[in-house]
Design an enzyme around this catalytic site. Structure first.
Site, short mmCIF file in Angstrom:
data_model
loop_
_atom_site.label_atom_id
_atom_site.label_comp_id
_atom_site.label_asym_id
_atom_site.label_seq_id
_atom_site.Cartn_x
_atom_site.Cartn_y
_atom_site.Cartn_z
CB CYS A 178 -0.93 -0.01 1.19
SG CYS A 178 -1.96 -1.46 1.20
CG HIS A 223 -3.46 3.08 2.41
ND1 HIS A 223 -3.92 2.80 1.15
CD2 HIS A 223 -3.46 1.90 3.08
CE1 HIS A 223 -4.19 1.51 1.05
NE2 HIS A 223 -3.93 0.95 2.22
CG ASN A 262 -6.79 -1.30 1.01
OD1 ASN A 262 -6.06 -0.80 0.17
ND2 ASN A 262 -6.32 -1.84 2.12
N1 ACO Z 1 -19.04 -9.38 7.99
C1 ACO Z 1 -19.60 -9.64 9.18
N2 ACO Z 1 -18.88 -9.95 10.28
C2 ACO Z 1 -17.53 -9.99 10.15
C3 ACO Z 1 -16.88 -9.70 8.93
C4 ACO Z 1 -17.69 -9.39 7.82
N3 ACO Z 1 -17.17 -9.09 6.61
N4 ACO Z 1 -15.54 -9.79 9.12
C5 ACO Z 1 -15.36 -10.12 10.42
N5 ACO Z 1 -16.56 -10.24 11.04
C6 ACO Z 1 -16.84 -10.57 12.44
C7 ACO Z 1 -15.72 -11.37 13.07
O1 ACO Z 1 -15.89 -12.75 12.79
C8 ACO Z 1 -15.93 -11.04 14.54
O2 ACO Z 1 -16.98 -11.84 15.04
P1 ACO Z 1 -16.92 -12.41 16.56
O3 ACO Z 1 -16.93 -11.18 17.43
O4 ACO Z 1 -18.17 -13.22 16.63
O5 ACO Z 1 -15.66 -13.19 16.64
C9 ACO Z 1 -16.43 -9.60 14.52
O6 ACO Z 1 -16.89 -9.36 13.18
C10 ACO Z 1 -15.36 -8.58 14.86
O7 ACO Z 1 -14.21 -8.84 14.08
P2 ACO Z 1 -12.92 -7.95 14.24
O8 ACO Z 1 -11.83 -8.51 13.36
O9 ACO Z 1 -12.61 -7.76 15.69
O10 ACO Z 1 -13.45 -6.57 13.63
P3 ACO Z 1 -12.73 -5.18 13.61
O11 ACO Z 1 -13.60 -4.19 14.22
O12 ACO Z 1 -11.30 -5.26 14.05
O13 ACO Z 1 -12.72 -4.85 12.05
C11 ACO Z 1 -11.24 -4.86 10.16
C12 ACO Z 1 -12.00 -5.72 11.16
C13 ACO Z 1 -12.23 -4.09 9.33
C14 ACO Z 1 -10.46 -5.81 9.25
C15 ACO Z 1 -10.30 -3.91 10.91
O14 ACO Z 1 -9.55 -4.60 11.88
C16 ACO Z 1 -9.34 -3.22 9.96
O15 ACO Z 1 -9.74 -2.43 9.12
N6 ACO Z 1 -8.04 -3.43 10.13
C17 ACO Z 1 -7.06 -2.79 9.27
C18 ACO Z 1 -7.09 -3.43 7.93
C19 ACO Z 1 -6.14 -2.70 7.02
O16 ACO Z 1 -5.93 -1.53 7.15
N7 ACO Z 1 -5.57 -3.41 6.13
C20 ACO Z 1 -4.61 -2.75 5.31
C21 ACO Z 1 -4.20 -3.64 4.32
S1 ACO Z 1 -2.96 -2.80 3.53
C22 ACO Z 1 -2.12 -3.74 2.46
O17 ACO Z 1 -0.94 -3.57 2.37
C23 ACO Z 1 -2.83 -4.85 1.67
#
Ligand code: ACO
Length: 328
Positions: free
Chosen positions: A110, A247, A277
């Site tokens: 990214c 980003h 993203n």
């Molecule tokens: N739909 C519904 N529920 C979901 C989904 C979905 N798509 N995905 C996860 N859940 C559920 C999980 O199973 C979990 O359920 P549980 O509580 O029963 O176990 C619950 O939602 C909470 O999951 P978390 O992972 O704790 O959710 P969080 O609030 O942390 O959000 C997210 C997840 C969106 C991925 C967040 O952590 C995030 O954005 N992190 C940064 C990601 C990022 O910036 N990536 C960059 C990539 S850059 C690159 O170089 C490719």
């Protein structure tokens, strides 16, 4: 520092996929995705290829700069992976644009656009190039695990570009990396060979593996610290910056950085709602949207800041030196 942005462009795939469409593939909902990330839709490559999108974005950036491909001295593409392992995406774009300059790819996930800016700055500063075409192009959908709802809803495909030339626009740039794979990785595909002994180790699939919460914390702290360091170095206050172009990985990350810097929402433009993203494409895409909407005024200072797999990070401060153009 000796670099300015001369033109910008972007090309997106035709296929638009909503959160409801994603809910027909994995157990998710528009409510969950939009509340946790700010994403409502994304574009995915189907019939196009990445090379055509990248070349299209490059062509638009050249038009915006008023330049012909023959006037470019170097093409850099930032991509996790082009259409071929080799030749590079930049080689194919060079062919399609009819340019005759050196061309190479960089992979900083990214942060690719910031790493590309840093490399272009070094080439221009060393007198090895007068004009560089920097294109970020990503085909994230080919790395998605369509059974993993925690990652496949987050990404989109696209391409965006900038033409860079000499000037005093770039005021500060820093890029970092720490070689950590636990939080975020896409393992390479490793086919067996006929001589391998049977019963080899379990291989990971070539898809995105991410610990979302660990990336989230890294993103907020690295962007906030990177921006503070840039402002301190230049003796600027957070309010001296017109636009913070971060980003676009998650709207909540952008909001957390904004609140840490105690700034109003209007200084943090976003497009994640429509694009999701797109890895290294998000920053040049947003830059092009702002440029073409006439929202960047000559003399304004911009902060660009990114984080990503690597783990990589990068921040730059850029003064916009391009005259506003009417795009009709
Ligand atoms: N739909 C519904 N529920 C979901 C989904 C979905 N798509 N995905 C996860 N859940 C559920 C999980 O199973 C979990 O359920 P549980 O509580 O029963 O176990 C619950 O939602 C909470 O999951 P978390 O992972 O704790 O959710 P969080 O609030 O942390 O959000 C997210 C997840 C969106 C991925 C967040 O952590 C995030 O954005 N992190 C940064 C990601 C990022 O910036 N990536 C960059 C990539 S850059 C690159 O170089 C490719």
């Amino acid at each position: 520092m000796s670099l300015s942005v001369l033109g910008t462009g972007r090309r997106m795939p035709a296929l638009e996929i909503t959160n409801d469409d994603m809910a027909s593939v994995v157990e998710t909902s528009d409510e969950w995705i939009s509340a946790r990330t700010g994403i409502r839709g994304r574009r995915f490559i189907t019939n196009e290829d990445l090379t055509a999108l990248a070349a299209g974005a490059g062509r638009l950036a050249l038009e915006d700069a008023g330049l012909d491909a023959s006037e470019i001295d170097l093409i850099i593409c930032s991509t996790i992976q082009g259409d071929y392992i080799t030749p590079s995406l930049a080689n194919l774009v060079q062919r399609d644009l009819g340019a005759s300059c050196p061309a190479f790819d960089i992979n900083a996930a990214c942060c690719g656009f910031l790493y590309g800016l840093d490399a272009a700055h070094a080439y221009i500063g060393a007198g090895k190039a007068a004009r560089v075409l920097l294109i970020s192009a990503e085909h994230m959908s080919k790395f998605l695990d369509w059974t993993d709802r925690s990652t496949c809803v987050l990404f989109g495909d696209g391409a965006a570009a900038a033409v860079l030339g000499g000037g005093s626009g770039l005021r500060y740039i820093t890029v970092d990396s720490n070689g950590q794979t636990e939080s975020l990785r896409i393992p390479a595909h490793k086919p067996g060979i006929p001589f391998a002994r049977s019963g080899g180790e379990e291989r990971e699939k070539s898809v995105v593996y991410m610990n979302g919460q660990s990336v989230f914390k890294f993103a907020v702290s690295t962007c906030t610290d990177g921006i503070r360091r840039a402002l301190d170095t230049l003796k600027l206050t957070a309010g001296d910056i017109a636009h913070y172009i971060l980003h676009q990985a998650n709207g909540r990350i952008i909001d957390a950085v904004r609140r840490a810097l105690d700034l109003p929402e209007e200084k943090f433009p976003t497009n994640i709602r429509r694009t999701a993203n797109m890895s290294s494409v998000t920053i040049p895409c947003l830059l092009d949207e702002l440029n073409r909407a006439g929202r960047l005024k000559r003399g304004e200072r911009l902060v660009l800041s990114a984080f990503g797999a690597g783990l990589t990070a990068g921040t730059c401060v850029l003064e916009w030196q391009k005259e506003a153009v009417s795009y009709g």
